[in-house]
Design an enzyme around this catalytic site. Structure first.
Site, PDB file in Angstrom:
ATOM      1  N   GLU A  31       0.793  -1.226   0.000  1.00  0.00           N
ATOM      2  CA  GLU A  31       0.000   0.000   0.000  1.00  0.00           C
ATOM      3  C   GLU A  31       0.825   1.275   0.000  1.00  0.00           C
ATOM      4  O   GLU A  31       0.472   2.239   0.696  1.00  0.00           O
ATOM      5  CB  GLU A  31      -0.918  -0.024   1.227  1.00  0.00           C
ATOM      6  CG  GLU A  31      -0.200  -0.006   2.595  1.00  0.00           C
ATOM      7  CD  GLU A  31       0.133  -1.369   3.173  1.00  0.00           C
ATOM      8  OE1 GLU A  31       0.302  -2.324   2.385  1.00  0.00           O
ATOM      9  OE2 GLU A  31       0.250  -1.490   4.400  1.00  0.00           O
ATOM     10  N   HIS A  67      -8.114  -3.857  -1.345  1.00  0.00           N
ATOM     11  CA  HIS A  67      -7.384  -3.987  -0.081  1.00  0.00           C
ATOM     12  C   HIS A  67      -6.326  -2.882   0.058  1.00  0.00           C
ATOM     13  O   HIS A  67      -6.296  -2.170   1.060  1.00  0.00           O
ATOM     14  CB  HIS A  67      -6.739  -5.380  -0.021  1.00  0.00           C
ATOM     15  CG  HIS A  67      -5.920  -5.612   1.213  1.00  0.00           C
ATOM     16  ND1 HIS A  67      -6.414  -6.243   2.330  1.00  0.00           N
ATOM     17  CD2 HIS A  67      -4.643  -5.286   1.501  1.00  0.00           C
ATOM     18  CE1 HIS A  67      -5.478  -6.287   3.258  1.00  0.00           C
ATOM     19  NE2 HIS A  67      -4.374  -5.722   2.779  1.00  0.00           N
ATOM     20  N   GLU A  68      -5.490  -2.757  -0.952  1.00  0.00           N
ATOM     21  CA  GLU A  68      -4.404  -1.760  -0.846  1.00  0.00           C
ATOM     22  C   GLU A  68      -4.971  -0.345  -0.780  1.00  0.00           C
ATOM     23  O   GLU A  68      -4.455   0.508  -0.066  1.00  0.00           O
ATOM     24  CB  GLU A  68      -3.415  -1.894  -2.015  1.00  0.00           C
ATOM     25  CG  GLU A  68      -2.787  -3.287  -2.180  1.00  0.00           C
ATOM     26  CD  GLU A  68      -2.289  -3.940  -0.908  1.00  0.00           C
ATOM     27  OE1 GLU A  68      -1.918  -3.219   0.040  1.00  0.00           O
ATOM     28  OE2 GLU A  68      -2.284  -5.182  -0.834  1.00  0.00           O
ATOM     29  N   HIS A 110      -6.056   0.565   2.654  1.00  0.00           N
ATOM     30  CA  HIS A 110      -4.933   0.968   3.518  1.00  0.00           C
ATOM     31  C   HIS A 110      -4.713   2.488   3.506  1.00  0.00           C
ATOM     32  O   HIS A 110      -4.055   3.028   4.392  1.00  0.00           O
ATOM     33  CB  HIS A 110      -3.636   0.303   3.052  1.00  0.00           C
ATOM     34  CG  HIS A 110      -3.378  -1.046   3.654  1.00  0.00           C
ATOM     35  ND1 HIS A 110      -3.321  -1.257   5.012  1.00  0.00           N
ATOM     36  CD2 HIS A 110      -3.120  -2.254   3.074  1.00  0.00           C
ATOM     37  CE1 HIS A 110      -3.044  -2.539   5.246  1.00  0.00           C
ATOM     38  NE2 HIS A 110      -2.926  -3.165   4.085  1.00  0.00           N
ATOM     39  N   GLU A 114      -3.900  -4.322   9.303  1.00  0.00           N
ATOM     40  CA  GLU A 114      -4.411  -5.338   8.376  1.00  0.00           C
ATOM     41  C   GLU A 114      -5.833  -5.795   8.691  1.00  0.00           C
ATOM     42  O   GLU A 114      -6.617  -6.054   7.778  1.00  0.00           O
ATOM     43  CB  GLU A 114      -3.453  -6.534   8.308  1.00  0.00           C
ATOM     44  CG  GLU A 114      -2.059  -6.185   7.771  1.00  0.00           C
ATOM     45  CD  GLU A 114      -2.063  -5.648   6.334  1.00  0.00           C
ATOM     46  OE1 GLU A 114      -3.079  -5.796   5.631  1.00  0.00           O
ATOM     47  OE2 GLU A 114      -1.027  -5.068   5.929  1.00  0.00           O
ATOM     48  N   ASP A 169       8.957  -9.785  10.330  1.00  0.00           N
ATOM     49  CA  ASP A 169       8.707 -10.610   9.138  1.00  0.00           C
ATOM     50  C   ASP A 169       8.462 -12.074   9.519  1.00  0.00           C
ATOM     51  O   ASP A 169       7.724 -12.786   8.845  1.00  0.00           O
ATOM     52  CB  ASP A 169       9.901 -10.560   8.167  1.00  0.00           C
ATOM     53  CG  ASP A 169       9.847  -9.328   7.256  1.00  0.00           C
ATOM     54  OD1 ASP A 169       8.828  -8.604   7.292  1.00  0.00           O
ATOM     55  OD2 ASP A 169      10.826  -9.092   6.528  1.00  0.00           O
ATOM     56  N   TYR A 192      -4.568 -10.423  10.004  1.00  0.00           N
ATOM     57  CA  TYR A 192      -5.590 -10.080   9.006  1.00  0.00           C
ATOM     58  C   TYR A 192      -6.948 -10.637   9.433  1.00  0.00           C
ATOM     59  O   TYR A 192      -7.949  -9.918   9.461  1.00  0.00           O
ATOM     60  CB  TYR A 192      -5.252 -10.703   7.648  1.00  0.00           C
ATOM     61  CG  TYR A 192      -4.049 -10.120   6.949  1.00  0.00           C
ATOM     62  CD1 TYR A 192      -2.763 -10.365   7.401  1.00  0.00           C
ATOM     63  CD2 TYR A 192      -4.194  -9.343   5.805  1.00  0.00           C
ATOM     64  CE1 TYR A 192      -1.657  -9.852   6.753  1.00  0.00           C
ATOM     65  CE2 TYR A 192      -3.092  -8.815   5.149  1.00  0.00           C
ATOM     66  CZ  TYR A 192      -1.830  -9.073   5.629  1.00  0.00           C
ATOM     67  OH  TYR A 192      -0.736  -8.554   4.984  1.00  0.00           O
TER      68      TYR A 192
HETATM   69  N1  BES Z   1       0.900  -4.537   3.694  1.00  0.00           N
HETATM   70  C1  BES Z   1       0.637  -5.794   3.123  1.00  0.00           C
HETATM   71  C2  BES Z   1       1.862  -6.490   2.594  1.00  0.00           C
HETATM   72  C3  BES Z   1       2.956  -6.696   3.617  1.00  0.00           C
HETATM   73  C4  BES Z   1       2.685  -7.006   4.931  1.00  0.00           C
HETATM   74  C5  BES Z   1       4.267  -6.584   3.212  1.00  0.00           C
HETATM   75  C6  BES Z   1       3.724  -7.174   5.837  1.00  0.00           C
HETATM   76  C7  BES Z   1       5.291  -6.766   4.117  1.00  0.00           C
HETATM   77  C8  BES Z   1       5.029  -7.058   5.441  1.00  0.00           C
HETATM   78  C9  BES Z   1      -0.412  -5.691   2.010  1.00  0.00           C
HETATM   79  O1  BES Z   1      -1.383  -4.741   2.235  1.00  0.00           O
HETATM   80  C10 BES Z   1      -1.133  -7.013   1.918  1.00  0.00           C
HETATM   81  O2  BES Z   1      -1.744  -7.391   2.868  1.00  0.00           O
HETATM   82  N2  BES Z   1      -1.049  -7.686   0.784  1.00  0.00           N
HETATM   83  C11 BES Z   1      -1.707  -8.954   0.551  1.00  0.00           C
HETATM   84  C12 BES Z   1      -2.934  -8.788  -0.283  1.00  0.00           C
HETATM   85  C13 BES Z   1      -4.218  -8.738   0.452  1.00  0.00           C
HETATM   86  C14 BES Z   1      -5.387  -8.773  -0.492  1.00  0.00           C
HETATM   87  C15 BES Z   1      -4.412  -9.632   1.624  1.00  0.00           C
HETATM   88  C16 BES Z   1      -0.756  -9.843  -0.230  1.00  0.00           C
HETATM   89  O3  BES Z   1       0.376  -9.439  -0.463  1.00  0.00           O
HETATM   90  O4  BES Z   1      -1.143 -10.941  -0.605  1.00  0.00           O
HETATM   91 ZN    ZN Z   2      -2.715  -5.222   3.786  1.00  0.00          ZN
END
Ligand code: BES
Ligand code: ZN
Length: 679
Positions: free
Chosen positions: A332, A356-357, A360, A379, A437, A445
């Site tokens: 995002e 989703h993004e 955010h 999330e 991480d 989520y």
């Molecule tokens: N912010 C996240 C991606 C993220 C989280 C990157 C933690 C690094 C560390 C992003 O908003 C996200 O949740 N992406 C999901 C998609 C979503 C539809 C659940 C993905 O990457 O699959």
């Molecule tokens: Zn997210």
């Protein structure tokens, strides 16, 4: 300071700060649950130096994953002047941080990780600085800048200029040679800073608890995007010895944002409109397909979100579609969402990631979690909003619960992966000494969004819908923790006896600290039932108990999402399908030839579990073509079980293609740790 007093200070650090917050915001008993107090866990050893350093901080803060002293000095504005050096795969230049003094503290401690720092000046004058020689894993090397007496005594603000360059170990950047790009013409680079990689891109207070405005001045031979509004390109410089000339691309971000949203990408990029305030950016060859994928929904999503919360704050909402090695579905980054090209499936089936993004933009980007322990506030809220947006845009409430059921499956998988009692299965995990991480999973989520869904049903949607804009207004431009969330909720409904009573009846300790599953809401199953029925038919056929004849008709009324649920239900069955039934499914339902990676990757997992060896090569090829961890992880996991040499060969062939985060995940899996990165 000796070690013992340092340790006891550290103890004070954690208890007092948290104790302080809890007593000021809510009854103390709610903070550390006697029932679910943070269970002991294996912590990374922290060096003596780290203990000393943290203990030396007399201005403790609530984010355990930064080494900066952000409660003494706080970043207000950040200017990054960087040259993008494709030949040497590094950024170099200078970063200026304007920091506000919050306490009489002569040292400014910043986060860095694998950065080369060559000079630090204030108003053109050299100041003392020290970059810790030994890294403090997993947090990097703190940069300590010592100020002169005059800065502490008489100024309330200071601007430090830091000459810096990234190194080959930078974890935030992926650099690609022309040969690694789709048209093979130009090099490409992009960043991914969340959660704690910004510190390997620039010295900063790398915590979501600090927000800064930004100026980006990025010199590159190729078009650049960054997480600010473009303010133009200027100052062309001719290249030396036949090299391409460069331009200085500028961006400004006037809405304060946390460091993890710092983003930059540069390559052979072109753009096209996908709405009145939105463009899509990608390689020229891919542009038309990307435009088609997003143009029908983007503006409708923005307007719907605006109705639920309040007007969009970032002026433009653009999407950059990255090369296939982008390790996530989407990120995002303000003004420019970064997205995986696997969204471009030619059927608009995966635009939910854009919803989703985009969501955010309110939850996470305007209102941010104060530390990665409270990641659910980013999330969980975003998933909650995303599903509300989808249901509203398609005018079908069932979609919301259907997505929640898909999410519940992801939650079960994550809990199974970690184990039901694991610290990381709590809504608020203890991340002290940990790499955020490593804690990343579907849990924040789904546990987060399930909790918000529960609150909505408990209080009633009409009242709850008034709380949403109130909450996002209260914390606009700020960061908060779960205790502030709770306090705000209680405050808002204080004059509503019924709602207050219901909120008081919630067992907040359980919500915040109980590991494992939350209570499952009664989700509407009408869209999922057909998928599960079909999966049951396959199971009966597989067990020789039915004469069901699969045909394309079975799924002709399915949405792609329903096919995902069907495939996951088949994956979850006790015995694998026979190899010949896998073949039939691939043909009749056209899954084997689908362009939609969400479909084909789930299908390959079934094929691998069935030991249908005619699909091994295709599955390995997919794992080498797509670097989104959501797909890479299950493909390697299953490949390793049925054909480990092929898994290893696939990795060897493609390791330079993968993003550093994804590469290290697969390396860990090949080394025997199959449970890494449960997302
Ligand atoms: N912010 C996240 C991606 C993220 C989280 C990157 C933690 C690094 C560390 C992003 O908003 C996200 O949740 N992406 C999901 C998609 C979503 C539809 C659940 C993905 O990457 O699959
Ligand atoms: Zn997210």
């Amino acid at each position: 300071m000796n070690k013992e007093s340092a340790n006891s200070l550290l103890g004070i650090f954690t208890t007092t700060v948290r104790g302080f917050l809890s007593t000021s915001k809510r009854p103390k008993s709610h903070f550390q649950s006697p029932l679910y107090s943070q269970t002991p866990m294996v912590m990374r050893p922290i060096s003596d130096a780290a203990v000393e350093k943290a203990a030396a901080s007399i201005h403790p803060h609530r984010d355990p994953n930064t080494l900066s002293n952000y409660n003494a000095w706080r970043t207000q504005h950040t200017t990054a002047n960087y040259e993008i050096d494709f030949d040497n795969k590094r950024l170099h230049g200078s970063v200026t941080l304007t920091l506000k003094k919050l306490a009489d503290e002569r040292k400014i401690v910043l986060d860095t990780s694998y950065l080369d720092v060559s000079a630090v000046t204030i108003a053109g004058k050299k100041v003392d600085w020290e970059l810790a020689a030994k890294r403090i894993e997993p947090y990097g090397s703190p940069l300590t800048i010592s100020l002169g007496e005059q800065h502490v005594a008489s100024t309330s603000e200071v601007s430090v200029d830091i000459e810096v360059s990234t190194t080959k170990d930078c974890t935030a950047l992926q650099w690609m040679t022309p040969a690694q790009t789709s048209n093979k013409k130009q090099p490409y680079m992009f960043s991914q800073c969340q959660a704690i990689h910004a510190r390997s891109l620039l010295p900063c207070q790398d915590t979501p608890d600090v927000k800064s405005t930004y100026t980006f001045n990025l010199r590159s031979p190729l078009p650049v995007v960054a997480s600010g509004l473009p303010t133009g390109a200027r100052e062309f410089k001719a290249g030396k010895g036949g090299e391409s000339g460069t331009l200085l691309y500028s961006f400004h971000q006037e809405v304060p944002m946390p460091s993890y949203l710092f983003a930059v990408a540069s390559g052979d990029l072109a753009s096209a409109s996908i709405g009145p305030r939105s463009t899509v950016w990608t390689g020229p060859e891919e542009l038309t397909d990307c435009q088609w994928e997003f143009e029908a929904d983007t503006e409708a999503y923005i307007q719907t979100a605006e109705k639920i919360v309040y007007p969009y704050a970032w002026t433009q909402y653009n999407v950059l579609v990255l090369p296939p090695s982008f390790p996530y579905g989407g990120m995002e980054n303000p003004v420019f969402t970064f997205a995986t090209p696997t969204l471009i499936s030619g059927d608009r089936a995966n635009v939910d990631v854009v919803a989703h993004e985009l969501a955010h933009s309110w939850s996470g980007n305007l209102v941010s979690c104060a530390s990665w322990e409270h990641f659910w506030l980013n999330e969980g809220w975003t998933v909650y909003l995303e599903r509300r947006i989808q249901a509203a845009v398609h005018n079908d409430e069932r979609i919301r619960d259907f997505s929640a059921l898909i999410g519940w499956k992801a939650l079960s998988d994550s809990i199974a992966q970690f184990g039901e009692d694991h610290e990381y299965t709590k809504l608020i995990p203890n991340l002290k000494g940990q790499d955020p991480d490593d804690a990343f999973s579907s849990i924040p989520y789904e546990k987060g969004s399930t909790f918000l869904y529960h609150l909505e049903k408990l209080i009633g949607v009409e009242k709850w819908d008034k709380f949403i804009p109130h909450y996002f207004t209260t914390y606009k431009g700020r960061s908060l923790d779960s205790y502030e969330f709770k306090a705000t909720l209680f405050d808002f409904f204080a004059s509503d006896a019924d709602a207050s009573k219901k909120l008081n009846e919630i067992d907040w300790d359980t919500v915040f600290y109980k590991p494992g599953f939350p209570e499952k809401p009664n989700f509407d199953t009408s869209l999922a039932d057909a998928c599960l029925d079909l999966a049951n038919k396959w199971q009966a056929l597989n067990e020789g108990k039915s004469d069901f004849k699969p045909s394309a008709d079975d799924i002709s009324k399915f949405t792609s999402q329903q096919s995902y649920v069907f495939l996951e239900a088949v994956q979850g069955q006790p015995s694998p399908l026979s190899a010949s039934l896998v073949e039939t499914m691939g043909k009749e339902y056209a899954y084997a030839s689908s362009k939609n990676v969400e479909l084909v990757s789930r299908f390959y997992v079934i094929a691998l579990r069935a030991k249908a060896d005619q699909f091994y090569k295709d599955a390995a090829a997919l794992a080498g073509r797509v670097g989104r961890m959501k797909f890479v992880r299950p493909l390697y996991k299953e490949l390793l079980k049925v054909d480990a040499p092929l898994a290893r060969e696939t990795f060897e062939k493609n390791k330079d293609f993968y993003h550093p985060i994804c590469r290290s995940m697969v390396e860990k899996m090949l080394a025997g740790n199959a449970n890494v990165g449960p997302f």
